[in-house]
Each structure stands twice: as C-alpha cells, then as structure tokens.
Design an enzyme around this catalytic site. Structure first.
Site, PDB file in Angstrom:
ATOM      1  N   ASP A  15       0.755  -1.056   0.141  1.00  0.00           N
ATOM      2  CA  ASP A  15       0.086  -0.082   0.057  1.00  0.00           C
ATOM      3  C   ASP A  15       1.008   1.286   0.167  1.00  0.00           C
ATOM      4  O   ASP A  15       2.073   1.171   0.647  1.00  0.00           O
ATOM      5  CB  ASP A  15      -0.790  -0.124   1.318  1.00  0.00           C
ATOM      6  CG  ASP A  15      -1.611   1.185   1.585  1.00  0.00           C
ATOM      7  OD1 ASP A  15      -2.095   1.708   0.656  1.00  0.00           O
ATOM      8  OD2 ASP A  15      -1.493   1.793   2.549  1.00  0.00           O
ATOM      9  N   LYS A  16       0.519   2.394  -0.637  1.00  0.00           N
ATOM     10  CA  LYS A  16       1.698   3.467  -0.640  1.00  0.00           C
ATOM     11  C   LYS A  16       1.802   4.192   0.505  1.00  0.00           C
ATOM     12  O   LYS A  16       2.726   4.112   1.107  1.00  0.00           O
ATOM     13  CB  LYS A  16       1.163   4.437  -2.166  1.00  0.00           C
ATOM     14  CG  LYS A  16       2.239   5.351  -2.112  1.00  0.00           C
ATOM     15  CD  LYS A  16       1.896   6.397  -3.277  1.00  0.00           C
ATOM     16  CE  LYS A  16       0.655   7.231  -2.911  1.00  0.00           C
ATOM     17  NZ  LYS A  16       0.858   8.323  -2.007  1.00  0.00           N
ATOM     18  N   THR A  17       0.603   4.930   0.810  1.00  0.00           N
ATOM     19  CA  THR A  17       0.662   5.855   1.957  1.00  0.00           C
ATOM     20  C   THR A  17       0.778   5.255   3.187  1.00  0.00           C
ATOM     21  O   THR A  17       0.104   4.459   3.428  1.00  0.00           O
ATOM     22  CB  THR A  17      -0.702   6.790   1.920  1.00  0.00           C
ATOM     23  OG1 THR A  17      -1.145   7.168   0.366  1.00  0.00           O
ATOM     24  CG2 THR A  17      -0.823   7.904   2.592  1.00  0.00           C
TER      25      THR A  17
ATOM     26  N   LYS B 144      -9.409  -3.499  -3.705  1.00  0.00           N
ATOM     27  CA  LYS B 144      -8.018  -3.953  -3.409  1.00  0.00           C
ATOM     28  C   LYS B 144      -7.824  -5.314  -3.397  1.00  0.00           C
ATOM     29  O   LYS B 144      -7.007  -5.861  -4.164  1.00  0.00           O
ATOM     30  CB  LYS B 144      -7.530  -3.191  -2.145  1.00  0.00           C
ATOM     31  CG  LYS B 144      -7.006  -1.695  -2.133  1.00  0.00           C
ATOM     32  CD  LYS B 144      -6.369  -1.406  -1.049  1.00  0.00           C
ATOM     33  CE  LYS B 144      -5.862   0.085  -1.165  1.00  0.00           C
ATOM     34  NZ  LYS B 144      -5.017   0.578   0.131  1.00  0.00           N
TER      35      LYS B 144
ATOM     36  N   THR C 103      -2.462   1.746  -4.700  1.00  0.00           N
ATOM     37  CA  THR C 103      -2.833   2.603  -3.970  1.00  0.00           C
ATOM     38  C   THR C 103      -4.103   3.460  -4.659  1.00  0.00           C
ATOM     39  O   THR C 103      -4.265   3.184  -5.681  1.00  0.00           O
ATOM     40  CB  THR C 103      -1.836   3.764  -4.052  1.00  0.00           C
ATOM     41  OG1 THR C 103      -2.094   4.880  -3.452  1.00  0.00           O
ATOM     42  CG2 THR C 103      -1.409   4.126  -5.500  1.00  0.00           C
TER      43      THR C 103
END
Length: 673
Positions: free
Chosen positions: A367-369, A545, A517
């Site tokens: 996951d990015k953030t 997701k 993301t």
C-alpha cells in the site's frame, strides 16, 4: 507445541493451560524444578545401586556380595522406578489414552521391560538383573528432560520480558486534583493519571497536559525518543523523558498495546506449525518402528541360540535408543526461538503456517501511503522570484502556516526548522476558505494561496516549473508578499528511505514489488519511479483492493504477500498468502493479518521473508539430525555389528540419545536473523 514439548505428564498437564501466560510460565517453572529435584534424588540413590550390582562388581573385578544384597538392590531400584520414572509412566498413560503413542510411551516401555526383567532375576526367574541400567537410564532421561525444559522455558522468557515492561502502579488524579498511588488494574477509561519524569507510562491514553519526549524503543523499535504534546497518544510501557504528563486513560487491561503484543506472541507460540505436525507424525512412526525393531531383535537373537538375557538386553537397548527425544524437540524449539527473535525485531507472528510459507513469496504488494511513504507532506522544491530568496519564501510562508493545522502547513513549518529559520509571529491571521491563508508579518501582508487564486489575480508565474511539479503529482502553493509573488513551494508525500532499500533487496531475492494505492496515477507513478517499483495499480477504490490481489495470485500466478496499514486494506490482507499489517498499535487490519510489523518500516517485510527462510532451514536441519540419529543408532543397538565387537549398551544408548537432544537444542539457539 508438539506432543513432546508439553511432555504430556498429566500431573504437569498443560494442554488446556490457556490461563494467563504468567500461570503458564509459573507452571512451566514448576515442571523444571520437579525434573531437577527428581534427577538429583535419583542420582543419589543410583550410587548404592551401582555398588550393589553384581554386573558392575564383576566389571570392576571386586566381590562385595553379602546375604540379602539383591533385596536391598531391588528396594532401591523400585524407588527409582516409581519416583524417577513417574513423569514418563504418567506421560505414557496420557499418550496411550489419546491413542498417540510417542516419546513417553517409548521411555516407559524401556524402563518397564528393564524393571520387570530384573525383578524376575532377583527372585530366580532370570539370569542377570538390569537394575543399574534401569537407574542410569532414568537418570539420563530426567537430565535430558530437565535440560530440554529449561531451553523451552528460555524461549518463553520473551513473553515474560514483555510483561515486565508494564508498571504495576499509577498516580491517579482524583476530582479534587489530589494524586494517590493505585494498582494499574484499578484504572478505568477516562481516569486521569500523572506520569512523572523518568517513569514508565502505566496505560495507553491521550495526553491532556504537559510536553515531553517519550522513549518507545522497547515497544516500537523506534530508537529516537518521540516528542509528545497535548492531544497525542501515550503507549503503556514506554518511558517518559524530562517532562510531566497528565494522560486520560483510553485503554486498560487486555486492550492496551502491550497486552495485545503479548497475546499475539503467545498465539504465535501456540499456533500449530506445519513442520511440527511433521515431527509429531515422525515421532509416532518411530515408536512403531522401534517396537517392531525391538521385537525382531529379540526373536533373531533367541533363534540364533543366544540366552534370553542377552536377547532381552539387546531389545531393551533398541527401545531405549529409539526414544525420539530430539525429534519431538526439533520443531518446537525452533518455533519458540524464531518467535522471540521476531518479537525482539518488531515482527509479531500471528499465524505460524502463513509465516512459514513466507519463504516462498514471489510478489509483495505495498500500500503506498504510510507504508512506502511517510504519510506526511514534506517540501520537495522551492522556487523564489522577484528578488526574494528561498529562505524568505519559506520564512514568510511558515509564519502564516504556523497558525494552521493543515498537513501542508506542517510540511512548510518543518522545512523552516530544517533550514534553521526562526518562525516569525503572524498577526491578523485568517483562513480564506478554499483559497489559502492570510496574515501580517513584520508589517507586510502575506498570503499563502492556491494556484486558482493566483490565476484569479492574473499574476505572472513560471508556468513551466509549475506544470512540471504538478505532473509529478505534487501540491504547489504560492507565497505573496504585499501582493507581489515571492515564490512557489512544492510539497509531496515523502518516500521512506528504507522503502528504496527494501525494494532493492526484494529484487535481489527475485521477488516482484507491486504498488497498490487509491492515490491518483500521476502521484503513484512519480513515487513508483523513485522506488523502482515494476508494477503499479493506482486509483484503486478500497473495496477493489482484494480483487487486485486475486488478480495477481490467479492471473499472474504469483504467491503474494500484501502489506497495508488501514482498515481498507483488511480484506486484501486476509486474501493474500501472507498478510502483513504495518504500524501496530492502531486498530489496523491487525485482526486479519498474519504478521504485524511494529515499526512502519518496509525493510521489515524483507526481514520476515529472511527469518522465514532461516527458520525453515533450522527446522529441516533439526528434523534430519533427530531422525537420522535414530536411523543409525537402532541397528547398532540391535547388534548388527556384534561380530565385530561393536555393541551399544543401554546406558551408552541413553547418553547418545540425550546428546542428540542437546545438539538439537543448541542448533535451534543458533537461529539468527
């Protein structure tokens, strides 16, 4: 743990021991003490048994025989058989009741055969007695068990250490503002607690008053003390620095972060592991194999015309040698050691089987953030115009932004600190809805505003630079001083240094890194390029997701680990082959994850895979060592090389067997990350 690790002695039965770990630990400590006591008492009684044994006297070429000596020998041996042998006999009863014959049944078989045969000899029904071998065997078995239980207990100590982190008392502030010391267990939600400088924070809570730095390294692995102020959370078990804090209790008892960590570690230690099931099966088959080998040995020697006592001695030796002590220990010790190594490194294993499968991962989805990035805005570029310097742009902006709570504002004020600029005071501060902020600094009117507002005012700015930053997904704000453009500041979510390292290491391990993301495509690709990530899924809605994970697993055919930190990641974590929750302590997807990373450090994902590989290597080494030892020793005990003068006595058999246990225990201890 395997059937062996709990030793299934009903008097020490702790299969249903799901009380608090503390009881479990005390109970284990009592068992260790019990084996130690039985070993020493049996050892003392063994000395006269050896002196009185006719076979030993013959061996030493002395004659200390006297009338009734065999009856004294019989009495002492009977004591050792029932007192020293009790844990094994009771354990065998349990194993047979559960229809899972293993270790205890095997030891019991050997000592019962030796005792019954020797008793027959005392009363004239057989030639030689084996009392001295019975006694030495029980001693060595007790010693082996004692050593083994101590090492198993060493592995459980990680939990004890965690439990010790929690203070037992707290300074409760009552309605009148007076403080009194109370037991931590008496605290309720909403109670106010004073934490003095240098003390441990007693429970999880929100800071109401005070400012301090808090050392959370024992809990989160974060080495730098964390600044704490009003409104932030304090974690129970962390150590307060130089300031006093008043906190409102938000979690008590089992809800606290530390209690959850302890529960997770315990669940991991108790969750069955595939390799353990394997060792349990192996122990069972060894029992049947040993039984068959023992009977065949007996029959062959008798049919070759050897005396019953000799055939019996060979059979007893085979039964003793075959005890798969080391085998029962091979997996549980490695599991215990790897779990505590993981916990010390901030990796909490919830699901053993999934963790053991981590060594086969082919793709890791991030996951990015908050995982690959810090999840906070930082200044990436500054552009100054019209005779202003970069320092001026930041200095004026920070003065106005300091009054705001917006994430972008924090990024600008942080940059001012990094540049060593003192943040000036802004008067007449106001927020211009949808446009930006305004204030007076050093008598000048300062505006920090959006691109839209600048366009409304028809001010000239460097559009090439602006468009380049925007295309990278950065947020750009403009600073105006007395209606003149002073410059532009670009901000973006900052990439974690460790993320770059982690992606590179995964590449070296031939593991594909994928970013998933909800952020826009521009931002995702900008971050992806910095990190060198091969595949990027951007603008993915939370409920999509898990579909992406299924796609990677089924369409691309890759064994996949998913790393995420939010509630929206939970379904994806549950569906991945290995779900890794990042940033424990929030109510993240911990419930659905297989492994929880205490630190939000992407490198820990690499560590999980490395530890999984190392753990598996140790387990297979141990299983081979333990089983291989038995495969070699049984034929020797049966007397295959008897004609060459090589024969294993029961006592030597017992010593070798305990040695293999010790080797397996030491090998498990050598596991490192």
């Amino acid at each position: 743990m395997s059937n062996h690790s709990h030793h299934q002695h009903s008097e020490h039965h702790h299969e249903n021991d799901h009380h608090e770990h503390h009881n479990h630990y005390d109970h284990h400590a009592q068992m260790v003490e019990d084996f130690k006591r039985r070993f020493y008492i049996s050892l003392i009684v063994t000395i006269p048994i050896l002196i009185l044994s006719p076979m030993i006297q013959m061996f030493l070429r002395v004659d200390w025989r006297f009338t009734g000596d065999l009856y004294i020998l019989f009495a002492l041996s009977t004591f050792i058989f029932f007192y020293g042998g009790k844990p094994f006999l009771v354990g065998a009863k349990d194993e047979l009741k559960d229809k899972t014959p293993a270790m205890m049944t095997l030891i019991s078989l050997a000592i019962i055969v030796a005792y019954v045969y020797s008793t027959a000899a005392v009363f004239g029904f057989a030639e030689h007695d084996f009392f001295w071998e019975l006694a030495t065997l029980i001693n060595i078995m007790l010693l082996g068990h004692w050593i083994e239980m101590r090492s198993v207990m060493g592995a459980s100590k990680a939990l004890e250490e965690l439990a010790k982190l929690m203070p037992s008392e707290a300074h409760l502030i009552d309605e009148d503002g007076n403080t009194k010391d109370v037991d931590v267990t008496e605290l309720k939600h909403g109670d106010h607690v004073l934490v003095k400088p240098g003390e441990k924070v007693p429970v999880d809570g929100e800071i109401l008053e005070g400012k301090s730095t808090v050392d959370e390294s024992m809990l989160t692995g974060e080495s730098v003390p964390v600044d704490k102020a009003v409104g932030l959370e304090a974690i129970g078990g962390s150590i307060n620095g130089e300031g006093s804090l008043v906190i409102a209790v938000s979690k008590t008892g089992n809800e606290t972060y530390l209690s959850q960590v302890i529960t997770l570690v315990r669940e991991a230690q108790e969750s069955k592991s595939r390799a353990q099931d394997l060792s349990n099966r192996a122990a069972k088959w060894l029992f049947y194999g040993a039984l068959a080998a023992g009977l065949i040995t007996f029959v062959i020697w008798i049919s070759l015309g050897y005396p019953v006592s000799f055939a019996m001695e060979r059979m007893v030796t085979v039964l003793i040698i075959a005890c798969p002590h080391a085998l029962g220990l091979a997996a549980p010790l490695v599991v215990a050691v790897s779990t505590s190594i993981a916990a010390k490194n901030g990796l909490l294993i919830r699901n053993r089987a999934a963790f053991e499968g981590a060594r086969n991962m082919e793709a890791v989805v991030f996951d990015k953030t908050g995982t690959l990035t810090k999840g906070e805005f930082g200044v990436t570029n500054i552009y100054a115009s019209n005779n202003f310097r970069e320092e001026d742009v930041i200095s004026y902006s920070a003065a106005v932004e300091a009054q705001s709570q917006h994430p972008l504002a924090k990024g600008v004020t942080k940059k001012a600190e990094e540049m060593g600029l003192s943040v000036k005071r802004a008067d007449n501060f106001q927020s211009l809805t949808g446009k930006g902020l305004e204030g007076t600094v050093d008598g000048k009117q300062v505006l920090v505003v959006s691109p839209g507002y600048v366009k409304e005012l028809n001010l000239e700015f460097d559009s090439v630079q602006f468009n380049k930053w925007s295309s990278e997904g950065k947020t750009v704000v403009f600073t105006l001083v007395n209606n003149q453009l002073a410059g532009m500041i670009a901000l973006a979510d900052i990439v974690r240094e460790t993320a770059i390292d982690a992606i590179n290491q995964l590449k070296e391990m031939n593991i594909k890194s994928i970013m998933l993301t909800g952020d826009n495509t521009k931002v995702a690709h900008y971050i992806g390029e910095q990190l060198g990530i091969e595949e990027i899924f951007a603008e993915v809605l939370p409920h999509e997701k898990s579909n992406k994970i299924v796609h990677i697993q089924e369409v691309e055919g890759l064994r996949t680990a998913m790393t995420g930190d939010g509630v929206n990641d939970a379904p994806a974590l549950a569906i991945a082959h290995l779900g890794i929750a990042v940033g424990a302590g929030t109510d993240v997807a911990i419930e659905t994850a297989d492994v929880v990373l205490v630190r939000s450090n992407p490198l820990d994902v690499v560590n999980i895979i490395k530890l999984s590989k190392a753990t598996y290597r140790k387990m297979t080494q141990n299983l081979w060592w333990a089983a291989g030892y038995n495969i070699l020793a049984i034929p020797l005990a049966a007397g295959v090389l008897y004609n060459y003068g090589i024969v294993l006595s029961p006592a030597i058999g017992a010593i070798l067997m305990s040695l293999s246990t010790v080797i397996v225990a030491i090998n498990a201890r050598l596991l490192k990350l």
